[in-house]
Design a protein around this motif. Structure first.
Motif, PDB file in Angstrom:
ATOM      1  N   SER A 126       0.873  -1.161   0.000  1.00 22.98           N
ATOM      2  CA  SER A 126       0.000   0.000   0.000  1.00 22.98           C
ATOM      3  C   SER A 126       0.914   1.214   0.000  1.00 22.98           C
ATOM      4  O   SER A 126       1.946   1.226   0.684  1.00 22.98           O
ATOM      5  CB  SER A 126      -0.879   0.030   1.245  1.00 22.98           C
ATOM      6  N   ALA A 127       0.542   2.214  -0.784  1.00 24.84           N
ATOM      7  CA  ALA A 127       1.365   3.411  -0.891  1.00 24.84           C
ATOM      8  C   ALA A 127       0.499   4.654  -0.761  1.00 24.84           C
ATOM      9  O   ALA A 127      -0.593   4.722  -1.337  1.00 24.84           O
ATOM     10  CB  ALA A 127       2.099   3.437  -2.233  1.00 24.84           C
ATOM     11  N   LEU A 128       0.970   5.608   0.022  1.00 22.92           N
ATOM     12  CA  LEU A 128       0.335   6.920   0.059  1.00 22.92           C
ATOM     13  C   LEU A 128       0.670   7.592  -1.259  1.00 22.92           C
ATOM     14  O   LEU A 128       1.841   7.656  -1.650  1.00 22.92           O
ATOM     15  CB  LEU A 128       0.878   7.736   1.230  1.00 22.92           C
ATOM     16  N   ALA A 129      -0.343   8.075  -1.973  1.00 23.84           N
ATOM     17  CA  ALA A 129      -0.100   8.562  -3.330  1.00 23.84           C
ATOM     18  C   ALA A 129      -0.742   9.918  -3.579  1.00 23.84           C
ATOM     19  O   ALA A 129      -1.796  10.237  -3.029  1.00 23.84           O
ATOM     20  CB  ALA A 129      -0.623   7.556  -4.346  1.00 23.84           C
ATOM     21  N   THR A 130      -0.070  10.682  -4.425  1.00 23.69           N
ATOM     22  CA  THR A 130      -0.572  11.952  -4.917  1.00 23.69           C
ATOM     23  C   THR A 130      -0.377  11.981  -6.421  1.00 23.69           C
ATOM     24  O   THR A 130       0.725  11.711  -6.911  1.00 23.69           O
ATOM     25  CB  THR A 130       0.191  13.144  -4.300  1.00 23.69           C
ATOM     26  N   ASN A 131      -1.437  12.282  -7.140  1.00 22.88           N
ATOM     27  CA  ASN A 131      -1.368  12.511  -8.581  1.00 22.88           C
ATOM     28  C   ASN A 131      -1.781  13.947  -8.832  1.00 22.88           C
ATOM     29  O   ASN A 131      -2.846  14.375  -8.367  1.00 22.88           O
ATOM     30  CB  ASN A 131      -2.298  11.574  -9.352  1.00 22.88           C
ATOM     31  N   ILE A 132      -0.954  14.682  -9.542  1.00 17.73           N
ATOM     32  CA  ILE A 132      -1.284  16.059  -9.899  1.00 17.73           C
ATOM     33  C   ILE A 132      -1.512  16.106 -11.400  1.00 17.73           C
ATOM     34  O   ILE A 132      -0.681  15.619 -12.178  1.00 17.73           O
ATOM     35  CB  ILE A 132      -0.171  17.042  -9.478  1.00 17.73           C
ATOM     36  N   PHE A 133      -2.651  16.678 -11.780  1.00 18.75           N
ATOM     37  CA  PHE A 133      -3.049  16.788 -13.175  1.00 18.75           C
ATOM     38  C   PHE A 133      -3.103  18.255 -13.579  1.00 18.75           C
ATOM     39  O   PHE A 133      -3.409  19.115 -12.754  1.00 18.75           O
ATOM     40  CB  PHE A 133      -4.431  16.165 -13.393  1.00 18.75           C
ATOM     41  N   GLU A 134      -2.839  18.491 -14.841  1.00 22.73           N
ATOM     42  CA  GLU A 134      -3.020  19.810 -15.425  1.00 22.73           C
ATOM     43  C   GLU A 134      -3.922  19.658 -16.639  1.00 22.73           C
ATOM     44  O   GLU A 134      -3.737  18.742 -17.446  1.00 22.73           O
ATOM     45  CB  GLU A 134      -1.683  20.414 -15.836  1.00 22.73           C
ATOM     46  N   LYS A 135      -4.881  20.557 -16.749  1.00 20.98           N
ATOM     47  CA  LYS A 135      -5.794  20.509 -17.888  1.00 20.98           C
ATOM     48  C   LYS A 135      -5.144  21.246 -19.059  1.00 20.98           C
ATOM     49  O   LYS A 135      -4.858  22.436 -18.985  1.00 20.98           O
ATOM     50  CB  LYS A 135      -7.135  21.156 -17.534  1.00 20.98           C
ATOM     51  N   ARG A 136      -4.890  20.484 -20.116  1.00 20.88           N
ATOM     52  CA  ARG A 136      -4.273  21.029 -21.321  1.00 20.88           C
ATOM     53  C   ARG A 136      -5.133  20.635 -22.510  1.00 20.88           C
ATOM     54  O   ARG A 136      -5.388  19.448 -22.710  1.00 20.88           O
ATOM     55  CB  ARG A 136      -2.854  20.496 -21.515  1.00 20.88           C
ATOM     56  N   SER A 137      -5.546  21.620 -23.275  1.00 23.72           N
ATOM     57  CA  SER A 137      -6.408  21.370 -24.441  1.00 23.72           C
ATOM     58  C   SER A 137      -7.605  20.492 -24.063  1.00 23.72           C
ATOM     59  O   SER A 137      -7.891  19.498 -24.713  1.00 23.72           O
ATOM     60  CB  SER A 137      -5.605  20.737 -25.578  1.00 23.72           C
TER      61      SER A 137
END
Length: 151
Positions: A126-137
């Motif tokens: 199990s891993a503590l996770a962060t995903n960061i997204f950027e909205k492009r087009s």
């Protein structure tokens, strides 16, 4: 209040991020996060690549990383050997928490990772996770992923 002030206030609120994101942005970010999980679970390098913004601003920190990996070429290389290293791979984020601010979104949660390595070893973490997204087009793309093993 004069007419100029009335028109300026909404623009300032948008510029400062005080106006909430489109109602369906959270659903779109959740769908993008699910695409990331599915691409990894299929060990599909092309599908993994399609979930990422592919430029020098992206970065990743894997559970086994010794240092952050920065830039598209380095991030891409860190995933390229997954189909060779693993016979099967499954990653699912339990109860993802999503926040959106303009064209940036982040998803935090606990990733359950289960895999069979090519050498026969089993990976079950199990891993503590962060995903960061950027909205492009009009598409939410991953710009950063960080996963740390839980203590």
């Amino acid at each position: 209040m004069n007419p100029f002030s009335r028109s300026l206030i909404p623009m300032l609120l948008v510029a400062c991020g005080a106006v909430s994101a489109r109602a369906d942005d959270k659903a779109d970010v959740l769908a993008a996060n699910t695409q990331v999980e599915q691409a990894f679970s299929k060990l599909d390098v092309k599908a993994i690549e399609a979930t990422w913004a592919q430029d020098g601003s992206v970065s990743v920190i894997h559970p086994a990383s010794k240092v952050p990996i920065a830039g598209w070429e380095a991030v891409q290389k860190s995933y390229a050997d997954h189909p060779v290293r693993y016979k099967d791979f499954s990653v699912v984020m339990d109860n993802p928490q999503i926040a959106v601010n303009g064209n940036i979104a982040w998803v935090v949660g606990v990733e359950k990772v289960y895999a069979h390595r090519a050498n026969g070893d089993v990976l079950d973490i199990s891993a503590l996770a962060t995903n960061i997204f950027e909205k492009r087009s009009d598409k939410w793309l991953l710009v950063h992923h960080h996963a740390s093993r839980m203590p």
